[in-house]
Design an enzyme around this catalytic site. Structure first.
Site, PDB file in Angstrom:
ATOM      1  N   SER A 268      39.670  53.069  39.005  1.00  0.00           N
ATOM      2  CA  SER A 268      39.918  52.170  40.119  1.00  0.00           C
ATOM      3  C   SER A 268      40.079  50.722  39.642  1.00  0.00           C
ATOM      4  O   SER A 268      39.474  50.319  38.638  1.00  0.00           O
ATOM      5  CB  SER A 268      38.747  52.250  41.096  1.00  0.00           C
ATOM      6  OG  SER A 268      39.094  51.720  42.345  1.00  0.00           O
ATOM      7  N   PRO A 269      40.889  49.921  40.340  1.00  0.00           N
ATOM      8  CA  PRO A 269      40.982  48.491  39.992  1.00  0.00           C
ATOM      9  C   PRO A 269      39.617  47.817  40.124  1.00  0.00           C
ATOM     10  O   PRO A 269      38.934  47.983  41.133  1.00  0.00           O
ATOM     11  CB  PRO A 269      41.956  47.937  41.028  1.00  0.00           C
ATOM     12  CG  PRO A 269      42.718  49.117  41.530  1.00  0.00           C
ATOM     13  CD  PRO A 269      41.766  50.277  41.460  1.00  0.00           C
TER      14      PRO A 269
ATOM     15  N   GLN B  51      47.928  46.339  39.762  1.00  0.00           N
ATOM     16  CA  GLN B  51      47.704  46.004  41.163  1.00  0.00           C
ATOM     17  C   GLN B  51      48.040  44.532  41.357  1.00  0.00           C
ATOM     18  O   GLN B  51      47.395  43.659  40.768  1.00  0.00           O
ATOM     19  CB  GLN B  51      46.252  46.257  41.557  1.00  0.00           C
ATOM     20  CG  GLN B  51      45.984  46.046  43.051  1.00  0.00           C
ATOM     21  CD  GLN B  51      44.514  46.127  43.397  1.00  0.00           C
ATOM     22  OE1 GLN B  51      43.744  45.216  43.052  1.00  0.00           O
ATOM     23  NE2 GLN B  51      44.102  47.185  44.080  1.00  0.00           N
TER      24      GLN B  51
ATOM     25  N   TYR C 168      42.038  39.872  51.154  1.00  0.00           N
ATOM     26  CA  TYR C 168      42.950  38.974  50.441  1.00  0.00           C
ATOM     27  C   TYR C 168      44.179  38.711  51.312  1.00  0.00           C
ATOM     28  O   TYR C 168      44.247  39.158  52.463  1.00  0.00           O
ATOM     29  CB  TYR C 168      43.279  39.541  49.068  1.00  0.00           C
ATOM     30  CG  TYR C 168      42.036  39.672  48.194  1.00  0.00           C
ATOM     31  CD1 TYR C 168      41.247  38.561  47.917  1.00  0.00           C
ATOM     32  CD2 TYR C 168      41.629  40.901  47.698  1.00  0.00           C
ATOM     33  CE1 TYR C 168      40.090  38.656  47.154  1.00  0.00           C
ATOM     34  CE2 TYR C 168      40.478  41.024  46.929  1.00  0.00           C
ATOM     35  CZ  TYR C 168      39.709  39.898  46.662  1.00  0.00           C
ATOM     36  OH  TYR C 168      38.567  40.011  45.917  1.00  0.00           O
TER      37      TYR C 168
ATOM     38  N   ARG D  57      47.165  49.578  48.633  1.00  0.00           N
ATOM     39  CA  ARG D  57      45.729  49.688  48.937  1.00  0.00           C
ATOM     40  C   ARG D  57      45.452  49.017  50.266  1.00  0.00           C
ATOM     41  O   ARG D  57      45.850  47.867  50.498  1.00  0.00           O
ATOM     42  CB  ARG D  57      44.877  49.050  47.840  1.00  0.00           C
ATOM     43  CG  ARG D  57      43.390  49.032  48.197  1.00  0.00           C
ATOM     44  CD  ARG D  57      42.469  48.709  47.040  1.00  0.00           C
ATOM     45  NE  ARG D  57      42.109  49.926  46.310  1.00  0.00           N
ATOM     46  CZ  ARG D  57      40.997  50.054  45.572  1.00  0.00           C
ATOM     47  NH1 ARG D  57      40.151  49.047  45.464  1.00  0.00           N
ATOM     48  NH2 ARG D  57      40.736  51.168  44.944  1.00  0.00           N
TER      49      ARG D  57
ATOM     50  N   GLY E 230      35.364  53.716  40.128  1.00  0.00           N
ATOM     51  CA  GLY E 230      35.193  52.451  39.438  1.00  0.00           C
ATOM     52  C   GLY E 230      33.915  52.410  38.635  1.00  0.00           C
ATOM     53  O   GLY E 230      33.927  52.482  37.406  1.00  0.00           O
ATOM     54  N   ARG E 231      32.778  52.327  39.319  1.00  0.00           N
ATOM     55  CA  ARG E 231      31.502  52.158  38.623  1.00  0.00           C
ATOM     56  C   ARG E 231      31.184  53.294  37.659  1.00  0.00           C
ATOM     57  O   ARG E 231      30.627  53.042  36.589  1.00  0.00           O
ATOM     58  CB  ARG E 231      30.385  51.961  39.645  1.00  0.00           C
ATOM     59  CG  ARG E 231      30.506  50.620  40.351  1.00  0.00           C
ATOM     60  CD  ARG E 231      29.521  50.442  41.476  1.00  0.00           C
ATOM     61  NE  ARG E 231      29.764  49.180  42.163  1.00  0.00           N
ATOM     62  CZ  ARG E 231      29.137  48.789  43.262  1.00  0.00           C
ATOM     63  NH1 ARG E 231      28.210  49.563  43.793  1.00  0.00           N
ATOM     64  NH2 ARG E 231      29.424  47.637  43.829  1.00  0.00           N
TER      65      ARG E 231
END
Length: 784
Positions: A408-409, A519, A601, A649, A742-743
């Site tokens: 994941s980004p 991304q 964003y 996304r 991600g993590r």
């Protein structure tokens, strides 16, 4: 102690019995008669029974003599019966359960006061050392001190009714009826040698359309028996004061007040589709009795009880909420192939996963895997495992991914170089490639900075070597003004593009078969902040740059800078910035491009009604709020190579009242798909600072699931997906096409390769790099 128990249901009675065994003087107050009960059968798990056996062998022995036990779950989908075994259920009649508990309480000296309304809560609290409120969903004790307990009661979107049939089913049965009024479902199970509980449930609109709102109990039972006549073998249904109702999920901020404590439905409820409220109430009673026995006084006991039970209850309520939502969205799943539908139903709450379903019923699970397209392992038998679902390929446009795992980004805030926010630097940025002005119009920003360096080479390269099919960059900013922090990477200078090309070349050369995705995004009103570990979303102490957003609304009122509402010229410039960055991304060698329209964003800010208060063509109704993000998408798609996929996304919910709704998210995803998005990456939140997310394991995946089954577009699921078992489950159930983690990849860059090793998979979807082959087997952890 003197103990008052208010409520003579199973939880209250069992708490009374356990406390009486400890030598306490217990009074039970129950407003109904001894044999009054609602509902019919009660299901208890082996875990609950184990706790009962350890706490009170007498009750356990009495229950065991009455149980009806079975292993199978039958699922009827469009006339096809599918059976999954190995599940293990135990049930008995609710009235018989009460009789057993009455007998046990009486034998222990508990004073049972039937047809008696308990004294007022303050009188009880003053008269007894301990007051146990087991008085149900509509708890009078809880409501008397609601300001302290902090209850929330949330209604579901379905209507349901409890009925019974006078014969025993031989399995737990789920049956779907697709009627002219809409989809209806039956949940049924045996609870005695000659009786079964039957619950009929449907969405509120279906209930109205079918005219059930005009039916009395007898008419409802008769109509339900006809609708599900095959399941009932033509037999009638009966009620017991049965009414159509909506399930109410009860939660409380606190479970005790002074010497009074809530247990069972007074404290919490969990949707019936994952088990019995009786189970939770009995487990509460067990935990309360243990706490009373082990602690020195009542305050310590109540604190210990709540500390012990809250995590388990929270986990159960999360699973129940997922299950309840699944049935509320049932109409979106009935079009699935039969076995996939059955697997989806069985794993709806994530309590049952692909891994443990393999253990419970390997033959059924292998059939689901074959339908999905998992290749057989040479020489395996019909019940042996084949290729895990996560190691099957998936194609997006001209890109075939060798497996279903995505890194994941994740923002790293580790770009090299300095970029001046005010333009006080040796060289200023020229206009974008198209010749249009910069987004700020009047604030030159220095070239340089925002360059991915050795850190990014090692960070992304390590994950590429770790086996994931697709490795995504962090949000790469399309302009200096669009950075989140001064340490964010960009793609608005040739130097940045060259640095990204170096990383792409490493990935493609050293980890062949791994795709690298970029991304692209713009920070909008969330820009000009410190790096995460210096203060999340906190403005820079100095050197801040002007912000631009959909509307002049700060992200954190009183803390964040107020952005200016973007003008027509600003919109044109940002479109140009995105297109120019996409051209550089293609030249740098990226295989996939994702447009960041999530997390508050810039583009996300246009989509959300909480961040977009514009009154022009770019604000107001969803169609208008979509306009600018779609314009940016079209500008990028026009310059991005036709054979390379492009994803988007989204934040599928703002986790705040008045924000993006799940229905909005489906419409937004559909609009991007219509414009050529190859997949939707479904995230949530981070749009407004006062959000209230419902965190939990895989908590965002229901939103991906809903979009996938409502829009003809692949989805990438994200959000606390932490195990390969979760990945396999989501894929097989048809809730996602790809899973982004991600993590877990921060914890273990080789997460995918280790997932393959854990599942004994050695095929082409997870090749170990030649220099790492010696490490492809897990080392021993000690003497063995």
């Amino acid at each position: 102690m003197s103990v008052a128990v208010v409520g003579g249901g199973p939880g209250g009675l069992y708490a009374a019995a356990l406390l009486a065994r400890q030598g306490h003087a217990v009074d039970v107050w129950e407003k109904n008669a001894p044999d009054d009960t609602f509902g019919f059968g009660v299901v208890l798990s082996d875990e609950t029974l184990g706790g009962i056996e350890a706490a009170d062998a007498v009750v356990y022995a009495a229950l065991s003599a009455e149980f009806v036990r079975w292993d199978d779950i039958d699922i009827v989908h469009r006339g096809r019966l599918l059976t999954s075994g190995g599940h293990g259920f135990a049930a008995l009649g609710r009235r018989r359960l009460l009789e057993i508990l009455h007998e046990r309480c009486a034998g222990l000296g508990v004073r049972l006061r039937f047809r008696s309304r308990a004294p007022e809560p303050d009188v009880l609290a003053a008269s007894y050392d301990l007051v146990v409120a087991a008085d149900g969903v509509h708890s009078r004790i809880r409501e008397a001190a609601a300001e302290h307990y902090g209850p929330t009661v949330t209604g579901g979107r379905c209507r349901y009714i409890w009925l019974a049939a006078d014969f025993a089913l031989d399995a737990f049965r789920f049956e779907i009826a697709e009627t002219g009024h809409g989809v209806m479902q039956l949940h049924a199970y045996p609870y005695a040698a000659d009786s079964s509980t039957v619950i009929v449930e449907m969405r509120e609109d279906v209930w109205h359309n079918a005219g059930f709102d005009l039916c009395d109990e007898a008419q409802s039972a008769e109509r339900c028996a006809k609708i599900f006549g095959e399941a009932l073998r033509g037999r009638p249904l009966r009620g017991n004061g049965s009414v159509w109702t909506r399930f109410r999920t009860v939660a409380n901020a606190r479970w005790s007040h002074g010497n009074t404590v809530l247990i069972g439905d007074a404290a919490h409820t969990a949707h019936f589709s994952i088990g019995s409220g009786t189970k939770l109430a009995v487990e509460d009673a067990l935990a309360l009795a243990r706490a009373v026995e082990s602690e020195a006084d009542v305050p310590a006991a109540l604190a210990a009880y709540e500390a012990a039970r809250r995590p388990a209850v929270a986990s159960t309520q999360r699973a129940a909420a997922a299950s309840m939502r699944w049935f509320e969205e049932l109409a979106g799943y009935v079009g699935q192939p039969a076995r996939q539908f059955a697997f989806n139903l069985l794993t709806r709450s994530l309590r049952v996963t692909h891994g443990n379903l393999r253990l419970r019923d390997p033959r059924f699970t292998r059939a689901v895997e074959r339908d999905f397209g998992c290749p057989d392992t040479p020489g395996e038998g019909p019940e042996e495992a084949g290729t895990p679902p996560m190691f099957t390929p998936f194609t997006l446009r001209g890109l075939t991914l060798r497996n279903r795992v995505v890194v994941s980004p994740m923002d790293m805030y580790s770009a090299t170089g300095e970029v001046s926010a005010t333009g006080e630097a040796p060289a200023t940025r020229t206009a974008p490639a198209t010749g249009e002005a910069s987004a700020t119009g009047d604030t030159p920003v220095a070239d340089g900075g925002g360059v991915p360096g050795d850190f990014h080479l090692v960070h992304l390269g390590a994950r590429a070597l770790g086996g994931a099919a697709l490795v995504m960059t962090e949000m790469v900013c399309v302009s200096a003004e669009g950075r989140i922090t001064p340490r964010c990477t960009g793609l608005y200078t040739p130097e940045q593009a060259d640095a990204w090309a170096r990383i792409a070349d490493f990935v493609h050369t050293s980890a062949p078969g791994t795709a690298l995705g970029v991304q692209l995004g713009h920070s909008g009103r969330k820009g000009s902040t410190r790096v995460m570990w210096e203060g999340m979303d906190a403005p820079l102490p100095e050197g801040n740059w002007p912000l631009a957003a959909a509307s002049a609304l700060p992200y954190r009122p009183g803390t964040s800078a107020v952005p200016r509402a973007m003008t027509t010229a600003d919109l044109a410039a940002v479109r140009s910035d995105f297109a120019a960055a996409a051209v550089r991304a293609a030249r740098s060698g990226f295989d996939l491009l994702e447009l960041h329209c999530a997390h508050g964003y810039l583009l996300s800010g246009f989509l959300s009604p909480l961040a977009n208060h514009r009154t022009d063509a770019y604000g107001g109704p969803l169609e208008n709020r979509l306009r600018f993000p779609l314009e940016v998408f079209d500008a990028v798609r026009a310059v991005w190579p036709a054979d390379r996929p492009m994803t988007v996304r989204l934040s599928a919910t703002d986790w705040a009242p008045g924000g993006t709704s799940p229905e909005d998210a489906v419409a937004i995803a559909g609009a991007f798909a219509a414009h050529g998005a190859d997949a939707i990456d479904v995230s949530t939140g981070q749009v407004v600072a006062d959000e209230a997310p419902e965190y939990g394991r895989a908590y965002q995946t229901p939103y991906a699931d809903r979009i996938r089954n409502a829009v003809d577009v692949p989805v990438i699921a994200v959000g606390a997906i932490s195990s390969w078992d979760d990945v396999n489950s989501l894929l097989l159930a048809g809730r996602a096409d790809l899973c982004a983690l991600g993590r877990p990849h921060l914890y273990d860059p080789h997460w995918t390769l280790h997932a393959a090793a854990d599942q004994s998979y050695t095929g082409p979807a997870a090749p170990w790099p030649a220099p790492y082959l010696a490490g492809s087997r897990k080392p021993p952890t000690g003497r063995g």
